[in-house]
Every structure is written in C-alpha cells, then in structure tokens.
Design a protein around this motif. Structure first.
Motif, mmCIF file in Angstrom:
data_model
loop_
_atom_site.group_PDB
_atom_site.id
_atom_site.type_symbol
_atom_site.label_atom_id
_atom_site.label_comp_id
_atom_site.label_asym_id
_atom_site.label_seq_id
_atom_site.Cartn_x
_atom_site.Cartn_y
_atom_site.Cartn_z
ATOM 1 N N ASP A 85 0.817 -1.210 0.000
ATOM 2 C CA ASP A 85 0.000 0.000 0.000
ATOM 3 C C ASP A 85 0.854 1.266 0.000
ATOM 4 O OD1 ASP A 85 0.761 -0.701 2.610
ATOM 5 O OD2 ASP A 85 -0.934 0.370 3.505
ATOM 6 N N ASP A 125 2.171 1.547 -3.591
ATOM 7 C CA ASP A 125 1.096 1.968 -4.483
ATOM 8 C C ASP A 125 0.793 3.456 -4.320
ATOM 9 O OD1 ASP A 125 0.965 -0.641 -5.341
ATOM 10 O OD2 ASP A 125 -0.871 -1.122 -4.238
ATOM 11 N N GLU A 126 0.797 3.925 -3.080
ATOM 12 C CA GLU A 126 0.543 5.347 -2.824
ATOM 13 C C GLU A 126 1.664 6.206 -3.404
ATOM 14 O OE1 GLU A 126 -1.206 8.913 -1.446
ATOM 15 O OE2 GLU A 126 -1.977 6.942 -1.963
ATOM 16 N N PHE A 158 3.577 5.450 -5.889
ATOM 17 C CA PHE A 158 3.431 5.374 -7.339
ATOM 18 C C PHE A 158 2.350 6.345 -7.801
ATOM 19 C CE2 PHE A 158 2.007 3.475 -11.344
ATOM 20 C CZ PHE A 158 3.216 3.184 -11.957
ATOM 21 N N ARG A 159 1.226 6.384 -7.084
ATOM 22 C CA ARG A 159 0.124 7.272 -7.428
ATOM 23 C C ARG A 159 0.543 8.739 -7.310
ATOM 24 N NH1 ARG A 159 -3.360 10.328 -5.222
ATOM 25 N NH2 ARG A 159 -2.876 9.838 -3.081
ATOM 26 N N VAL A 160 1.301 9.069 -6.293
ATOM 27 C CA VAL A 160 1.680 10.456 -6.031
ATOM 28 C C VAL A 160 2.816 10.932 -6.940
ATOM 29 C CG1 VAL A 160 2.732 11.976 -4.298
ATOM 30 C CG2 VAL A 160 0.876 10.439 -3.657
ATOM 31 N N HIS A 161 3.832 10.110 -7.126
ATOM 32 C CA HIS A 161 5.038 10.560 -7.831
ATOM 33 C C HIS A 161 5.100 10.175 -9.307
ATOM 34 C CE1 HIS A 161 6.714 11.930 -4.099
ATOM 35 N NE2 HIS A 161 6.644 10.724 -3.568
ATOM 36 N N LEU A 210 2.263 8.583 -11.495
ATOM 37 C CA LEU A 210 1.083 8.759 -12.348
ATOM 38 C C LEU A 210 0.897 10.176 -12.875
ATOM 39 C CD1 LEU A 210 -1.546 6.380 -10.718
ATOM 40 C CD2 LEU A 210 -0.051 5.982 -12.688
ATOM 41 N N TYR A 258 8.444 1.513 -10.459
ATOM 42 C CA TYR A 258 7.729 0.834 -9.381
ATOM 43 C C TYR A 258 8.698 0.009 -8.537
ATOM 44 C CZ TYR A 258 3.990 -1.623 -6.978
ATOM 45 O OH TYR A 258 3.155 -2.125 -6.013
#
Length: 195
Positions: A18, A21-22, A24-27, A29, A61
């Motif tokens: 988690d 994933d967070e 990855f979403r923040v930096h 995407l 990732y």
C-alpha cells in the motif's frame, strides 16, 4: 495511451504494497503524459513508445523504495533514458518534432517562463515559419529548444534526459535560440533585435 500494467511481485518485499502503491500514485502517475511524450520523441514510433513507457513504469515501481520523493520528474526521465539505452538502441536518441504535428507553445514556458514583448512577438509568428526555422537547426539545438521551450522541462530535467551537464543545456539553448531567431529574421518574421 494504453493501460498501465505494473507487476507488483517484483518489488522490494520490505516495503508494504500500500505504501508503494501510494508513492506510485503520487510521484509517477502525474507524469504519465510527459513520459509518453518523451518516449515518442525518443522512439518516434507509437508502439515502441508504449513499450518504453511500460518498461519505465515497471522500473520506477521496483525502485520506489530507493526514491527520496524529490524531483520525481527528473527521476522518471532518468529512468526513461536509461531504459531506452538498455533496450539496445544502436543510435543516440533522436528527438525530432513530428513535421505533421501542430506546433504548440506552452503558456509561461518560452524565454525561461517570462511573458513579455519578445514572447508576444513569437506567438504571432505562423506555426509553419517556426517549424521551418526549427527544422534548420542542428539536431542538438532543435532537441534542446523542443525540450525546454516547447515541452517546458527545467534545465536539470533536460540535462538528466539527455545525459549532459546543466551548463551544456544552458549554453546549447542560448546558441539554439540565437540560431532560431536568425532563421526567423531571414524568413522576414522578425526584425533584428526583436527578441
């Protein structure tokens, strides 16, 4: 752009899924559009660009546990560049603008982000004239103008992408802008000293 697929099974097992994933979403995407644009410039082929972006995302990732959160764009562009090199390309990246694409000027980016009389004068020049003047530049000069003035990369980001020092980016950009200005003057779109 296609669907993003990342294999979480290859990441560092000491980092919680988690958290990764967070991060990855923040930096990562938010930079997908830039990664795709740079991949298109490097490969000049939509399928190769998709593959390059996908490989870059997987590597990012996997490496998130080593990323300190600073300068995500530079970090991702470095991964993209290294991934491209590792894909066994025999030639240096060729960052050539698609001659059929419409030239777009990003607001607030040209001339180091300053708006003014010079910027307004350039915005009044027909796209075809600008593309013609760009085409006359050397590959190195055209590349640096496209990365900094069109795509809006910072000097450090362009340096990281190209694998050259920031000082080289700055001097190359100065010479490229001068050559571009001269080309536009010769085409009758600028008067000497306008920019």
């Amino acid at each position: 752009m296609g669907r993003v697929v990342v294999d979480p099974g290859v990441a560092d097992p000491t980092v919680r899924s988690d958290q990764r994933d967070e991060a990855f979403r923040v930096h990562v995407l938010p930079e997908l559009q830039l990664l795709h644009a740079m991949a298109m410039r490097l490969t000049r082929d939509p399928h190769d660009a998709e593959d390059l972006v996908q490989d870059t995302l997987v590597r990012a990732y996997r490496a998130l546990h080593r990323f300190d959160g600073r300068y995500p764009r530079s970090w991702l562009l470095t991964i993209l560049r290294n991934t491209n090199i590792n894909r066994a390309r025999k030639k240096r990246p060729v960052l050539v603008h698609d001659e059929h694409a419409t030239f777009s000027r990003l607001p607030g980016h040209g001339s180091a982000g300053r708006e003014g009389a010079a910027e307004e004068a350039l915005n009044r020049i027909p796209d075809g004239a600008v593309l013609g003047a760009l085409a006359d530049l050397t590959e190195d000069h055209r590349t640096i103008v496209l990365l900094v003035d069109v795509d809006g990369l910072a000097y450090r980001e362009a340096a990281d992408l190209l694998g050259i020092p920031v000082g080289t980016v700055m001097s190359r950009l100065h010479r490229a802008r001068s050559a571009l200005r001269t080309g536009l003057e010769q085409r009758g779109h600028l008067r000497g000293g306008t920019t």
